[in-house]
Scaffold this active site. Structure first.
Site, PDB file in Angstrom:
ATOM      1  N   ASP A  31      30.514  62.992  69.053  1.00  0.00           N
ATOM      2  CA  ASP A  31      30.673  64.377  69.787  1.00  0.00           C
ATOM      3  C   ASP A  31      31.159  65.579  68.983  1.00  0.00           C
ATOM      4  OD1 ASP A  31      29.604  62.554  71.789  1.00  0.00           O
ATOM      5  OD2 ASP A  31      31.668  61.864  72.229  1.00  0.00           O
ATOM      6  N   GLU A 197      25.170  66.643  79.390  1.00  0.00           N
ATOM      7  CA  GLU A 197      26.703  66.324  79.308  1.00  0.00           C
ATOM      8  C   GLU A 197      27.000  67.306  78.067  1.00  0.00           C
ATOM      9  OE1 GLU A 197      26.926  62.255  78.310  1.00  0.00           O
ATOM     10  OE2 GLU A 197      25.247  62.343  76.946  1.00  0.00           O
TER      11      GLU A 197
END
Length: 527
Positions: A31, A197
């Site tokens: 991420d 997300e």
């Protein structure tokens, strides 16, 4: 200086001819988020339960990266002491530069939204501030608009709050310390973008953009939303997908614009046991939409590049990558090392025997039965698709059945360890497994007696595609004997496998000895 202080790199993104190869980081920096401040680029990534956490990486050219520190030393909850809470902790942080400071916001799915700042990315970073105590708010990103109003965009963890696919934006105090409302739904399109997300919020040419991955980490894509109003409505476009490449699920990251006018997008690819490795894509703008990668189809979806011309940063910079090898000659641990939860200073020493890492044997925490539950495993990310790692150590146990050695750790794990016995010592190979939903198990599969005069032992782990390990040991560092069996590494809780060291007290013992690790070094393997 140890002869193992400098070794040939096991993975190098810079090809040395003006081009680079992906991934630019063949390691589990999940991420990732990125910013440019002047001529410098900075990156952070998820660290989950591992400490220290929130890694800070630096680059001058987006290709050659070094790990320069961490923003968090400990996780802000007592529940991170004791048995590791694999998969919890720091999820999908965002990194920004605003008002002369660096800002990191992140969600912990069980505790809430946190923030920390620093004037210098090398630190010190301010103590973590709880922006909002809430369960299930994740993947947070701040944004300061032209009028000074601050906002926070975030996603939701279905496992914690029963909400999925949805993105909300909240108004926030300008100092980032508090949210001013409960938020507004700005996007929810499960049919086209399931599991949306990791949102990152930007503004360019009067448009508000939310870069957000969808479709899941293994097979997903990168979506971009845009609107003339920060609260929407937003129109959507998929800008990057796997296409005909072998780079699955290319998504979740951030983009930067260079002084040269170029734009670049940094994202991850899920490589199972290798973790979520980091890729760099060329990017340009057409009609106020970002265009990423190559081979755009009629819908504007690009495919990832494998080799490309390096970014135009106005100069050339030397090849670099995060450290792996460590001879433990420094006063502090190398930045590549992390623990399986909030660590304690009495777990190790670098001063008890200068030039060695002394690992004090630990007992399993209450409720723990296997190495899956041992927080004192010190590990680092797998740094390349193929490599060899060698630990040179000495073992000073306190009681029989005490163990110390090398481990390849994930939901499934394998280890080679020295074990003390009443009549001497032996080398053992074992495998184990653990998860949040099943009871952990561990089995010893092989053992061999060690010579009575054996003081120093070398343990070697050789990694081949696809993260299949074979082990060996040596008494002199020259001749290695195969040991154990082939082991296919597996990821852990949202992370790739880790390669590490441990020292474990004998079951039921009240005291423990220690292992002195002289070096832990990496070597490239012939292809």
């Amino acid at each position: 200086m140890s002869i193992h202080t400098k070794r040939n790199s096991v993975w190098q993104a810079d090809l040395g001819d003006g081009r680079y190869q992906n991934p630019v980081l063949y390691a589990d920096y999940s991420d990732p988020d990125i910013i440019r401040v002047g001529e410098d680029f900075y990156m952070t990534a998820s660290s989950f339960v591992h400490t220290p956490g929130l890694p800070i990486l630096h680059s001058k050219d987006l290709v050659n990266w070094t790990l320069t520190g961490y923003a968090v030393d400990r996780l802000p909850a007592e529940s991170y002491e004791g048995c590791p809470r694999h998969g919890d902790g720091v999820w999908a942080p965002s990194l920004r530069y605003h008002a002369g400071k660096f800002w990191i916001f992140f969600g912990m799915p069980d505790e809430g939204v946190f923030m920390t700042t620093a004037v210098d990315p090398a630190g010190p970073w301010t103590p973590l501030h709880l922006v909002k105590e809430v369960k299930g708010w994740i993947d947070t990103c701040p944004f300061w608009d032209d009028d000074g109003q601050a906002y926070l965009v975030h996603a939701f963890a279905n496992s914690r709050c029963g909400i999925k696919h949805r993105l909300d934006i909240c108004r926030m105090k300008a100092d980032g310390t508090e949210l001013l409302d409960e938020g507004v739904l700005v996007f929810n399109c499960e049919a086209d973008h399931p599991t949306m997300e990791g949102p990152k919020l930007y503004k360019r040419n009067g448009w508000y953009y939310i870069f957000a991955p969808a479709g899941g980490v293994s097979q997903g894509w990168q979506t971009v939303l845009r609107s003339r109003s920060i609260l929407g409505p937003y129109e959507d476009r998929i800008v990057l997908h796997q296409g005909s490449t072998d780079i699955n699920g290319p998504h979740q990251g951030g983009y930067v614009e260079l002084e040269s006018g170029e734009s670049w997008f940094l994202h991850f690819q899920d490589r199972e046991a290798y973790g979520r490795i980091v890729h760099l894509q060329p990017m340009r703008w057409e009609q106020d939409w970002p265009v990423m990668g190559i081979n755009q189809n009629d819908e504007g979806m690009g495919e990832p590049v494998s080799v490309w011309k390096k970014p135009d940063v106005g100069g050339e910079w030397p090849a670099a990558e995060p450290d792996t090898t460590d001879d433990f000659n420094e006063a502090s641990l190398g930045l590549q090392w992390q623990w399986q939860g909030n660590y304690r200073q009495d777990w190790y020493s670098l001063s008890a025997r200068p030039g060695f890492l002394r690992l004090y044997s630990q007992k399993l925490p209450e409720g723990g039965s296997t190495l899956y539950h041992l927080p004192g495993i010190i590990g680092q990310k797998l740094p390349a698709p193929q490599f060899a790692a060698i630990a040179k150590l000495e073992f000073q146990p306190a009681e029989a059945a005490e163990r110390a050695g090398l481990i390849v750790f994930g939901h499934s794990y394998a280890y080679v360890a020295v074990e003390s016995q009443a009549g001497g010592r032996r080398l053992v190979y074992g495998e184990g497994r653990g998860s949040k939903t099943e009871a952990s198990s561990e089995n010893e599969l092989m053992s061999v007696a060690l010579p009575a005069d054996c003081v120093t032992l070398y343990i070697r782990a050789e990694c081949r595609l696809e993260a299949v390990f074979r082990f060996g040991y040596s008494l002199d560092g020259l001749t290695y004997h195969p040991f154990g069996q082939g082991f296919a590494a597996s990821p852990g809780g949202w992370v790739g496998a880790k390669l590490g060291l441990f020292a474990r007290q004998a079951p039921g013992a009240s005291i423990g000895g220690f292992a002195d690790v002289d070096s832990f070094y990496f070597e490239p393997l012939a292809q």
